[in-house]
Every structure is written in structure tokens, then in C-alpha cells.
Design an enzyme around this catalytic site. Structure first.
Site: not given
Ligand code: NAP
Length: 233
Positions: A156, A160
């Protein structure tokens, strides 16, 4: 003259993506909520206030036919996107060490977090350039920050870092066209990915993403942003 900006948010059905859809729509943007499961996308859009202009579209970002379908929809309905938020990502092999991470974990991670992000830009950025307006936000993480790179979630984290490099390269390639391309660290946010103990709410996590998606013409480009500021690579 178009009345409202049009945005596409990938992975809009839950977590940070859904909150980005909400905040953009509240600011008057017409939002396409991308979801690889259209029913989940429609259910998520249905949770939002009914006066908000949010429509679910089927979009698995690793599917060329899905991307082509959404592009055709955008061209037909709006001509081009104004805002692309590449939010969808996967966190695979979080507990593997770098020397143990499997090729499959690395490939699957890169397929979604890097290759598909470029595919999305390829599909939607040229029309932005042609119209001389666009905002692209690639949702990244400090996990990919070289300055503080450690041992956490190697597949991961490396993906990034690659996304950040992709952001910089695309930003340079469209420099001076009115299209601003940045990557954003949302912080550690309470979502399925971030877990229940993260300090930030989705509202806080979405803030800089929405800010970067609605930058003024003299805003930054080719930058890594967090807390509405540039941070080191
Ligand atoms: P999350 O709750 O795991 O949600 C991930 C989303 O991405 C879901 O809607 C999932 O869809 C979708 N997804 C994954 N693979 C996909 C694909 N092939 N096509 C379309 N949609 C897809 O993650 P989050 O925490 O909201 O994270 C959102 C962003 O923030 C990501 O880029 C993550 O790396 C970044 N981020 C998050 C954090 C954190 O602390 N949460 C920290 C740093 C960065 P499904 O529902 O169908 O699985």
C-alpha cells in the site's frame, strides 16, 4: 455557460468518498458517485439529503468497459468533468513485511491504487484540457511519503508513493492548461480502512480533498496536500 460544476468521485459509496460526495454536492456541485456495486452506490446516494444532486454510476476503476461507460455518460450529459476525485483504493497485506509481501498482493494493490488511477486520468483529463478547466485530486496517504517511509503496509505504501509520482507527472504534463492536479493526504480517518480508533471523522478527512477539488485558478498544482497545505514528498 454551464450552471454548476460536475464532479466524479470514485469509491463514493462509503467512507471518505461518500463524505466527499456530500460536501461537494452541498457546495452546489453536480456529483457522480462512482461505485463498483451500483446497488451500493444507489443506496449510498439515497442516504444523502434529497435536495443534493448526486447520481450513482457503476464504476469499477479496474474495468476498462466501466470507465468507458462512465466517460460516454459524462460526454453525453455534460461534455466533460470539471472535477475528478480519485478516491477508491485498496489496502492489501497491511501486516506483511516488505520481504514477505507476495507478488499477488503487490500486483493487486498496484492494479487498483496506481494503474487504475492513471486509467481514470487518461479517460477524463484530456477533455478537461480541451476546455481549459479541471481539478484532479488523487487521494494519497502519508504512508506513501518518502520523508517518513517506514515498514507499515509495504504494498500500500509503495503504491501511494507511485500515485504521488503519477500526480506530479500528470500535473507537469498539463501545466498551464487550467487543469490543477494534486494528491491529498486525508489523515487517519474512521472508515472501514482506517478502523474505529482513527482520530479523524470522515468530515475532517474529506475537508482537504474538497478544498483541492474546488481550488481557485491560482491554486497549487503538482503538490502533496494535507490540512490545506503543501507537505513534503
Ligand atoms: P474504505 O472505507 O476502505 O473505502 C474504499 C472505497 O474504495 C470503497 O468505496 C470501495 O468500494 C472502493 N474501491 C476499492 N476498490 C475499488 C475498485 N476497483 N473500483 C471502485 N471502487 C473501489 O476507504 P477510505 O478510508 O474511505 O479511503 C478512501 C481513500 O483515502 C483511499 O484512497 C485511501 O487509501 C485513503 N486514505 C485513507 C485513510 C484512512 O485513515 N481511512 C488514510 C490515508 C489515506 P467497495 O465498497 O465496493 O469495496
Amino acid at each position: 455557460m454551464k450552471q454548476t460544476r460536475v464532479a466524479l468521485v470514485t469509491g463514493g459509496n462509503r467512507g471518505i468518498g461518500l463524505e466527499v460526495c456530500r460536501q461537494l454536492a452541498r457546495s452546489g456541485v453536480t456529483v457522480l458517485l462512482g461505485a463498483r456495486d451500483l446497488q451500493a452506490g444507489k443506496a449510498a446516494a439515497g442516504q444523502l439529503a434529497s435536495q443534493l444532486n448526486v447520481t450513482a454510476v457503476k464504476l469499477d476503476i479496474t474495468s476498462d468497459p466501466d470507465i468507458a461507460g462512465v466517460r460516454a455518460h459524462v460526454e453525453r450529459e455534460f461534455g466533460a468533468l470539471d472535477i475528478l476525485v480519485n478516491n477508491a483504493a485498496v489496502l492489501i497485506g497491511e501486516d506483511s513485511s516488505i520481504l514477505e509481501v507476495s507478488d499477488a498482493e503487490l500486483r493487486d494493490t498496484f492494479e487498483t491504487n496506481v494503474v487504475a488511477q492513471l486509467a481514470m486520468c487518461r479517460a477524463f483529463v484530456p477533455a478537461m484540457v480541451a476546455r481549459r478547466y479541471g481539478r484532479v485530486v488523487n487521494v494519497s496517504s502519508t504512508a506513501g511519503q518518502l520523508q517518513s517511509m517506514g515498514t507499515y503496509a509495504p504494498a500500500y505504501s509503495i503504491s501511494k508513493t507511485a500515485l504521488n509520482a503519477l500526480t506530479k507527472t500528470i500535473a507537469e504534463s498539463v501545466s498551464g492548461t487550467g487543469v490543477l492536479v494534486n494528491c491529498v493526504n486525508p489523515g487517519w480517518v474512521r472508515t472501514d480502512m482506517g478502523g474505529p480508533h482513527a482520530p479523524l471523522s470522515v468530515e475532517q478527512g474529506a475537508d482537504t480533498i474538497v478544498w483541492a477539488a474546488t481550488l481557485a485558478d491560482n491554486g497549487p498544482t503538482g503538490a502533496f496536500l494535507s490540512g490545506r497545505r503543501k507537505i513534503a514528498w
